[in-house]
Design an enzyme around this catalytic site. Structure first.
Site, PDB file in Angstrom:
ATOM      1  N   THR A   1      38.992  43.870  54.585  1.00 41.05           N
ATOM      2  CA  THR A   1      39.425  45.220  54.259  1.00 41.05           C
ATOM      3  C   THR A   1      39.378  46.061  55.521  1.00 41.05           C
ATOM      4  OG1 THR A   1      38.566  45.098  52.025  1.00 41.05           O
ATOM      5  CG2 THR A   1      38.629  47.275  53.021  1.00 41.05           C
TER       6      THR A   1
ATOM      7  N   ARG B   1      42.797  41.562  39.144  1.00 34.11           N
ATOM      8  CA  ARG B   1      41.467  41.690  39.756  1.00 34.11           C
ATOM      9  C   ARG B   1      41.439  42.889  40.715  1.00 34.11           C
ATOM     10  NH1 ARG B   1      39.125  41.954  45.127  1.00 34.11           N
ATOM     11  NH2 ARG B   1      37.013  41.189  44.968  1.00 34.11           N
ATOM     12  N   VAL B   2      40.363  43.657  40.636  1.00 34.67           N
ATOM     13  CA  VAL B   2      40.132  44.757  41.576  1.00 34.67           C
ATOM     14  C   VAL B   2      38.720  44.581  42.119  1.00 34.67           C
ATOM     15  CG1 VAL B   2      39.844  47.262  41.808  1.00 34.67           C
ATOM     16  CG2 VAL B   2      41.716  46.349  40.420  1.00 34.67           C
ATOM     17  N   GLY B   3      38.546  44.820  43.406  1.00 37.64           N
ATOM     18  CA  GLY B   3      37.237  44.658  44.022  1.00 37.64           C
ATOM     19  C   GLY B   3      36.518  45.977  44.235  1.00 37.64           C
TER      20      GLY B   3
ATOM     21  N   GLY C   1      34.209  42.405  52.544  1.00 43.38           N
ATOM     22  CA  GLY C   1      33.711  41.106  52.104  1.00 43.38           C
ATOM     23  C   GLY C   1      33.809  40.958  50.597  1.00 43.38           C
TER      24      GLY C   1
ATOM     25  N   GLY D   1      33.822  41.562  47.264  1.00 44.20           N
ATOM     26  CA  GLY D   1      33.705  42.826  46.544  1.00 44.20           C
ATOM     27  C   GLY D   1      32.829  42.761  45.309  1.00 44.20           C
TER      28      GLY D   1
HETATM   29  N1  ASP Z   1      36.037  43.906  49.656  1.00 42.21           N
HETATM   30  C1  ASP Z   1      37.383  43.508  49.400  1.00 42.21           C
HETATM   31  C2  ASP Z   1      37.523  43.092  47.964  1.00 42.21           C
HETATM   32  O1  ASP Z   1      36.633  42.437  47.459  1.00 42.21           O
HETATM   33  C3  ASP Z   1      37.868  42.430  50.258  1.00 42.21           C
HETATM   34  C4  ASP Z   1      37.380  42.424  51.675  1.00 42.21           C
HETATM   35  O2  ASP Z   1      36.873  43.356  52.190  1.00 42.21           O
HETATM   36  O3  ASP Z   1      37.518  41.430  52.348  1.00 42.21           O
HETATM   37  O4  ASP Z   1      38.527  43.367  47.379  1.00 42.21           O
END
Ligand code: ASP
Length: 333
Positions: free
Chosen positions: A194, A222-224, A246, A248
């Site tokens: 992200t 899906r939503v993080g 990372g 989520g």
């Molecule tokens: N945190 C984000 C998510 O889980 C992905 C990421 O930061 O790599 O959607």
């Protein structure tokens, strides 16, 4: 440049911190000696600072340059992340991002302003600049979160253009993935990165933003953590700010960014607060060995910090016309 390679300035200082905007070169993985924890610096009211996750130097420098011109933090970060949202080669945000397993590119973003206001969009298709759209939700609606089709329709009323986000390259990669359909988010691999960006402007006001396509080949819908206040991002203009990247699902379960800011409120440095938030995740058991989470943070005096579960995370920092790559310390040594 491959996002998995580290952008590193050729002129490393003894402390291992790279400085200077120009002459950057790529390096596969950081050496142990290059790992540098952010230094403690007090900044004056007329100073400014922009930090962001991963090797997003083009975005972070764009934000820093606007701060240098005296622009407000909120304007600087939205313009900063827009650079990467428009970059088709970046497979984790905006156009060209990795789709879900059905081939739909769905984007999440949120923004927080110095006055504590918040706006977010979830699972939006066909809009490149979702961070700017999240700002519109914050400023132009009575709501704070808009999702999916409703968010997309709102975007058109605000003058955003409809654009296909699946590029020939991301479609090709998706079709390749379909051959095995193996869903295994890997540590530090491009299926989860992200752009989280925090900035303090020359008035000392802090704003933050998060923009992402989430996990590559995620389930439809899906939503993080990234668009969720307190998880992917949190700002308290009296204390400081934090942003996550990372896995989520794990950040959500520990309300990570809010935790970092609250720890700073109680006197921890940004560095220590990021470390404690990572510890909350890893102490739950061994599963952390299979995923990455990282936080970056800043406080009101201009101290910054970053910490990750695993090796391979870095933070961009732009301050006083000086760009740095800070290779993050990490837990799993
Ligand atoms: N945190 C984000 C998510 O889980 C992905 C990421 O930061 O790599 O959607």
């Amino acid at each position: 440049m491959n996002r998995r390679k580290f952008i590193q300035n050729t002129a490393l200082t003894g402390a291992g911190i790279a400085t200077g905007v120009a002459a950057m070169s790529c390096k596969e993985v950081p050496e142990e000696k290059d790992i540098a924890v952010s230094t403690t610096k007090s900044i004056s009211k007329s100073s400014y600072i922009s930090i962001s996750t991963w090797d997003t130097s083009s975005a972070n420098n764009a934000s820093g340059e606007l701060l240098a011109q005296g622009k407000p933090a909120l304007d600087a970060i939205i313009a900063g992340v827009a650079v990467e949202e428009a970059n088709e080669e970046n497979t984790t945000v905006g156009i060209g991002a990795t789709p879900d397993r059905e081939g739909n590119v769905t984007l999440d973003a949120c923004v927080m302003s110095p006055d504590g206001d918040y706006g977010a969009v979830l699972a939006v298709e066909n809009i490149v600049h979702v961070a700017a759209l999240a700002r519109k939700v914050m400023e132009e609606t009575p709501h704070v979160i808009m999702a999916s089709k409703g968010a997309e329709e709102f975007a058109y009323t605000q003058g955003f253009k409809k654009q296909k986000l699946l590029t020939p390259a991301s479609e090709k990669a998706w079709k390749e993935w379909l051959k095995t359909s193996n869903y295994q988010p890997a540590i530090n691999v491009e299926n989860h990165d992200t752009i989280g960006m925090l900035a303090m402007d020359s008035s000392g006001d802090i704003a933050g933003v998060c923009t992402t396509s989430g996990l590559g080949y995620k389930m439809k819908g899906r939503v993080g953590d990234s668009p969720i206040i307190g998880s992917g991002l949190f700002i308290d203009n009296e204390v400081g700010a934090a942003v996550a990247t990372g896995m989520g699902e794990e950040v959500l379960k520990t309300v990570g960014s809010f935790l970092v800011v609250e720890l700073m409120r109680n006197g921890m440095s940004p560095q220590k607060a990021c470390e404690e938030a990572i510890h909350r995740i890893v102490k739950k058991g061994d599963r952390y060995k299979d995923f990455q989470v990282a936080y970056i943070a800043m406080n009101k005096t201009g101290e910054t910090g970053s910490y990750a579960i695993h090796k391979g995370f870095n933070m961009m920092k732009y301050q006083n016309e000086n760009a740095e790559v800070i290779i993050s310390d990490y837990y799993n040594k």
